[in-house]
Write a protein that holds these residues in place. Sequence first.
Motif, PDB file in Angstrom:
ATOM      1  N   CYS A  88       6.606 -14.336 -61.028  1.00 55.30           N
ATOM      2  CA  CYS A  88       7.114 -15.642 -61.443  1.00 55.30           C
ATOM      3  C   CYS A  88       8.243 -15.378 -62.431  1.00 55.30           C
ATOM      4  CB  CYS A  88       6.019 -16.475 -62.101  1.00 55.30           C
ATOM      5  SG  CYS A  88       4.616 -16.847 -61.027  1.00 55.30           S
ATOM      6  N   ILE A  89       9.387 -15.993 -62.174  1.00 55.04           N
ATOM      7  CA  ILE A  89      10.525 -15.829 -63.078  1.00 55.04           C
ATOM      8  C   ILE A  89      11.098 -17.208 -63.359  1.00 55.04           C
ATOM      9  CG2 ILE A  89      12.022 -15.231 -61.112  1.00 55.04           C
ATOM     10  CD1 ILE A  89      13.633 -13.492 -63.178  1.00 55.04           C
ATOM     11  N   SER A  90      11.056 -17.588 -64.634  1.00 53.09           N
ATOM     12  CA  SER A  90      11.358 -18.957 -65.041  1.00 53.09           C
ATOM     13  C   SER A  90      12.427 -18.944 -66.124  1.00 53.09           C
ATOM     14  CB  SER A  90      10.087 -19.631 -65.570  1.00 53.09           C
ATOM     15  OG  SER A  90       9.014 -19.476 -64.648  1.00 53.09           O
ATOM     16  N   VAL A  91      13.407 -19.854 -66.014  1.00 51.57           N
ATOM     17  CA  VAL A  91      14.569 -19.843 -66.899  1.00 51.57           C
ATOM     18  C   VAL A  91      14.649 -21.145 -67.697  1.00 51.57           C
ATOM     19  CG1 VAL A  91      17.073 -19.576 -67.021  1.00 51.57           C
ATOM     20  CG2 VAL A  91      15.781 -18.403 -65.208  1.00 51.57           C
ATOM     21  N   ASN A  92      14.792 -21.008 -69.001  1.00 53.32           N
ATOM     22  CA  ASN A  92      15.042 -22.122 -69.921  1.00 53.32           C
ATOM     23  C   ASN A  92      13.969 -23.202 -69.846  1.00 53.32           C
ATOM     24  OD1 ASN A  92      17.341 -20.761 -70.754  1.00 53.32           O
ATOM     25  ND2 ASN A  92      18.704 -21.885 -69.392  1.00 53.32           N
ATOM     26  N   GLU A  93      14.263 -24.318 -69.185  1.00 50.67           N
ATOM     27  CA  GLU A  93      13.330 -25.448 -69.115  1.00 50.67           C
ATOM     28  C   GLU A  93      12.188 -25.211 -68.136  1.00 50.67           C
ATOM     29  OE1 GLU A  93      15.906 -25.979 -65.588  1.00 50.67           O
ATOM     30  OE2 GLU A  93      16.241 -25.319 -67.649  1.00 50.67           O
ATOM     31  N   GLU A  94      12.269 -24.131 -67.353  1.00 55.18           N
ATOM     32  CA  GLU A  94      11.188 -23.795 -66.433  1.00 55.18           C
ATOM     33  C   GLU A  94      10.055 -23.149 -67.226  1.00 55.18           C
ATOM     34  OE1 GLU A  94      14.178 -23.047 -62.618  1.00 55.18           O
ATOM     35  OE2 GLU A  94      13.207 -21.345 -63.590  1.00 55.18           O
ATOM     36  N   VAL A  95       8.873 -23.726 -67.121  1.00 54.40           N
ATOM     37  CA  VAL A  95       7.744 -23.279 -67.935  1.00 54.40           C
ATOM     38  C   VAL A  95       7.072 -22.077 -67.303  1.00 54.40           C
ATOM     39  CG1 VAL A  95       5.544 -23.977 -68.982  1.00 54.40           C
ATOM     40  CG2 VAL A  95       7.397 -25.657 -68.714  1.00 54.40           C
ATOM     41  N   VAL A  96       6.604 -22.235 -66.079  1.00 46.03           N
ATOM     42  CA  VAL A  96       5.922 -21.183 -65.328  1.00 46.03           C
ATOM     43  C   VAL A  96       6.179 -21.381 -63.837  1.00 46.03           C
ATOM     44  CG1 VAL A  96       4.030 -20.640 -66.929  1.00 46.03           C
ATOM     45  CG2 VAL A  96       3.803 -22.570 -65.366  1.00 46.03           C
ATOM     46  N   GLY A  98       8.279 -20.200 -61.682  1.00 46.75           N
ATOM     47  CA  GLY A  98       9.591 -20.199 -61.068  1.00 46.75           C
ATOM     48  C   GLY A  98       9.679 -19.126 -59.993  1.00 46.75           C
ATOM     49  N   ILE A  99      10.325 -19.446 -58.883  1.00 51.55           N
ATOM     50  CA  ILE A  99      10.458 -18.521 -57.744  1.00 51.55           C
ATOM     51  C   ILE A  99      11.865 -17.935 -57.751  1.00 51.55           C
ATOM     52  CG2 ILE A  99      10.304 -18.287 -55.238  1.00 51.55           C
ATOM     53  CD1 ILE A  99       8.548 -20.822 -55.237  1.00 51.55           C
ATOM     54  N   GLY A 100      11.964 -16.609 -57.609  1.00 52.35           N
ATOM     55  CA  GLY A 100      13.266 -15.962 -57.588  1.00 52.35           C
ATOM     56  C   GLY A 100      14.173 -16.555 -56.525  1.00 52.35           C
ATOM     57  N   GLY A 101      15.443 -16.778 -56.897  1.00 49.63           N
ATOM     58  CA  GLY A 101      16.393 -17.379 -55.970  1.00 49.63           C
ATOM     59  C   GLY A 101      17.818 -17.080 -56.385  1.00 49.63           C
ATOM     60  N   PRO A 102      18.760 -17.942 -56.023  1.00 51.16           N
ATOM     61  CA  PRO A 102      20.180 -17.668 -56.284  1.00 51.16           C
ATOM     62  C   PRO A 102      20.624 -17.956 -57.711  1.00 51.16           C
ATOM     63  CG  PRO A 102      19.936 -19.750 -55.115  1.00 51.16           C
ATOM     64  CD  PRO A 102      18.568 -19.131 -55.177  1.00 51.16           C
ATOM     65  N   ARG A 103      19.753 -18.553 -58.535  1.00 48.93           N
ATOM     66  CA  ARG A 103      20.154 -18.891 -59.899  1.00 48.93           C
ATOM     67  C   ARG A 103      20.568 -17.645 -60.659  1.00 48.93           C
ATOM     68  NH1 ARG A 103      16.819 -22.870 -64.054  1.00 48.93           N
ATOM     69  NH2 ARG A 103      18.302 -22.762 -65.795  1.00 48.93           N
ATOM     70  N   LYS A 104      21.765 -17.666 -61.232  1.00 50.72           N
ATOM     71  CA  LYS A 104      22.263 -16.524 -61.994  1.00 50.72           C
ATOM     72  C   LYS A 104      21.886 -16.674 -63.468  1.00 50.72           C
ATOM     73  CE  LYS A 104      26.152 -15.023 -59.146  1.00 50.72           C
ATOM     74  NZ  LYS A 104      27.601 -14.687 -59.133  1.00 50.72           N
ATOM     75  N   VAL A 231       5.093 -31.998 -68.589  1.00 52.20           N
ATOM     76  CA  VAL A 231       5.794 -31.187 -67.596  1.00 52.20           C
ATOM     77  C   VAL A 231       5.774 -31.902 -66.246  1.00 52.20           C
ATOM     78  CG1 VAL A 231       5.196 -29.015 -68.745  1.00 52.20           C
ATOM     79  CG2 VAL A 231       3.703 -29.914 -66.946  1.00 52.20           C
ATOM     80  N   ARG A 232       6.594 -31.404 -65.336  1.00 52.14           N
ATOM     81  CA  ARG A 232       6.574 -31.889 -63.960  1.00 52.14           C
ATOM     82  C   ARG A 232       6.815 -30.706 -63.035  1.00 52.14           C
ATOM     83  NH1 ARG A 232      11.811 -32.851 -61.892  1.00 52.14           N
ATOM     84  NH2 ARG A 232      13.451 -32.515 -63.454  1.00 52.14           N
ATOM     85  N   ILE A 233       6.482 -30.877 -61.779  1.00 52.04           N
ATOM     86  CA  ILE A 233       6.639 -29.817 -60.788  1.00 52.04           C
ATOM     87  C   ILE A 233       7.795 -30.167 -59.855  1.00 52.04           C
ATOM     88  CG2 ILE A 233       5.517 -28.513 -58.931  1.00 52.04           C
ATOM     89  CD1 ILE A 233       2.850 -29.100 -60.282  1.00 52.04           C
ATOM     90  N   LEU A 234       8.667 -29.212 -59.623  1.00 55.42           N
ATOM     91  CA  LEU A 234       9.824 -29.446 -58.761  1.00 55.42           C
ATOM     92  C   LEU A 234       9.418 -29.557 -57.294  1.00 55.42           C
ATOM     93  CD1 LEU A 234      12.511 -27.075 -60.363  1.00 55.42           C
ATOM     94  CD2 LEU A 234      12.006 -29.489 -60.870  1.00 55.42           C
ATOM     95  N   ASP A 235      10.403 -29.902 -56.466  1.00 58.95           N
ATOM     96  CA  ASP A 235      10.136 -30.142 -55.053  1.00 58.95           C
ATOM     97  C   ASP A 235       9.663 -28.906 -54.300  1.00 58.95           C
ATOM     98  OD1 ASP A 235      10.828 -32.772 -55.384  1.00 58.95           O
ATOM     99  OD2 ASP A 235      12.879 -32.541 -54.626  1.00 58.95           O
ATOM    100  N   GLY A 237       7.228 -27.297 -55.029  1.00 55.78           N
ATOM    101  CA  GLY A 237       5.781 -27.324 -55.137  1.00 55.78           C
ATOM    102  C   GLY A 237       5.203 -26.337 -56.116  1.00 55.78           C
ATOM    103  N   TRP A 238       6.054 -25.567 -56.775  1.00 54.72           N
ATOM    104  CA  TRP A 238       5.582 -24.526 -57.682  1.00 54.72           C
ATOM    105  C   TRP A 238       6.204 -24.590 -59.070  1.00 54.72           C
ATOM    106  CZ3 TRP A 238       1.437 -21.697 -57.175  1.00 54.72           C
ATOM    107  CH2 TRP A 238       0.910 -21.476 -55.898  1.00 54.72           C
ATOM    108  N   THR A 239       7.531 -24.636 -59.141  1.00 54.01           N
ATOM    109  CA  THR A 239       8.215 -24.481 -60.420  1.00 54.01           C
ATOM    110  C   THR A 239       7.875 -25.635 -61.363  1.00 54.01           C
ATOM    111  OG1 THR A 239      10.042 -23.385 -59.282  1.00 54.01           O
ATOM    112  CG2 THR A 239      10.433 -24.113 -61.545  1.00 54.01           C
ATOM    113  N   VAL A 240       7.310 -25.279 -62.504  1.00 54.71           N
ATOM    114  CA  VAL A 240       6.933 -26.257 -63.531  1.00 54.71           C
ATOM    115  C   VAL A 240       8.047 -26.305 -64.573  1.00 54.71           C
ATOM    116  CG1 VAL A 240       5.222 -26.879 -65.264  1.00 54.71           C
ATOM    117  CG2 VAL A 240       4.502 -25.719 -63.151  1.00 54.71           C
ATOM    118  N   VAL A 241       8.543 -27.505 -64.862  1.00 54.14           N
ATOM    119  CA  VAL A 241       9.617 -27.653 -65.847  1.00 54.14           C
ATOM    120  C   VAL A 241       9.192 -28.641 -66.923  1.00 54.14           C
ATOM    121  CG1 VAL A 241      11.416 -27.133 -64.151  1.00 54.14           C
ATOM    122  CG2 VAL A 241      10.768 -29.515 -64.563  1.00 54.14           C
ATOM    123  N   THR A 242       9.817 -28.545 -68.086  1.00 54.28           N
ATOM    124  CA  THR A 242       9.546 -29.503 -69.157  1.00 54.28           C
ATOM    125  C   THR A 242      10.103 -30.868 -68.755  1.00 54.28           C
ATOM    126  OG1 THR A 242      11.595 -28.874 -70.292  1.00 54.28           O
ATOM    127  CG2 THR A 242       9.584 -27.724 -70.931  1.00 54.28           C
TER     128      THR A 242
END
Length: 275
Positions: A88-96, A98-104, A231-235, A237-242
């Motif tokens: 799991c890799i989560s950036v800034n507002e992502e709590v837990v 997060g799925i690796g993707g194109p985000r730099k 928190v809420r979960i993104l579309d 189905g996994w990434t939790v954000v503030t």
Amino acid sequence: MWRSAWSSASDPSKLMARRHKIRIKSPHEIGRMRIAGQTASEILMELVKAVEPGRTTLEIDKLAGELMRQRDCKSAALGYRGYSGQICISVNEEVVHGIGGPRKIQPGDCVTIDVAIVKGGWFSDNAITVAVGEVTEETRRLLVATEESLFVAISHARAGKRLADLCGSVEDYVKPLGFTVVREFVGHGVGRDLHEEPQVPNYRPQGKSPILEPGMTLAIEPMVNAGTHSVRILDDGWTVVTADGKPSAHFEHTVLITEGEPELLTWRERGVPGL
């Protein structure tokens, strides 16, 4: 699915009310868990070195897979209820989660890496949040406070203490500093399975709390937000954000309850990387 750091607690006020069947590990089993814990920690710290501006989160995830192959272990995340990442890799507002993707990764980001593995049939789980370059003062304070809250909780991980005291110590520490703890997602026991009893929230739960005993192994993992605890979960189905878009931090160790001092099975040097 467990009401753990992988899923939400449907009734947080009753986390401790159920009867607990917490597994006590034998000396032989603890030895196997030490190997898994050391491996998980080594992988996590290698990934920390790879966090730098311009890299994508997917590149970090792929590196994690290669490091696991080199160490003869497997990801505990990959394939879990359809989860597609090695870590799991989560950036800034992502709590837990997060799925690796194109985000730099960008200067000023805070990046959380959560590595859970299985080696020789035993699971271990650890996480850390990395400061990338110059971060804001709010983010710096958040990261320092979250790591410190983990060690405050670990100081309560002693035989004879109530689990609720360990859990409550996290919120007791961060709340006066102006931060909040995530309530929908919690830590957990770990060992033969990734998610075992007991649940380990980062606030004091209501209801009967078990007494900690030697041989228990816990994944203690404060998840702390700079703003609201919601928190809420993104579309995906996994990434939790503030809910308010403010940054979050996450630090975790797999901890063994002993006759004396708690043992960090995922031991690493203390300190927030990048600060």
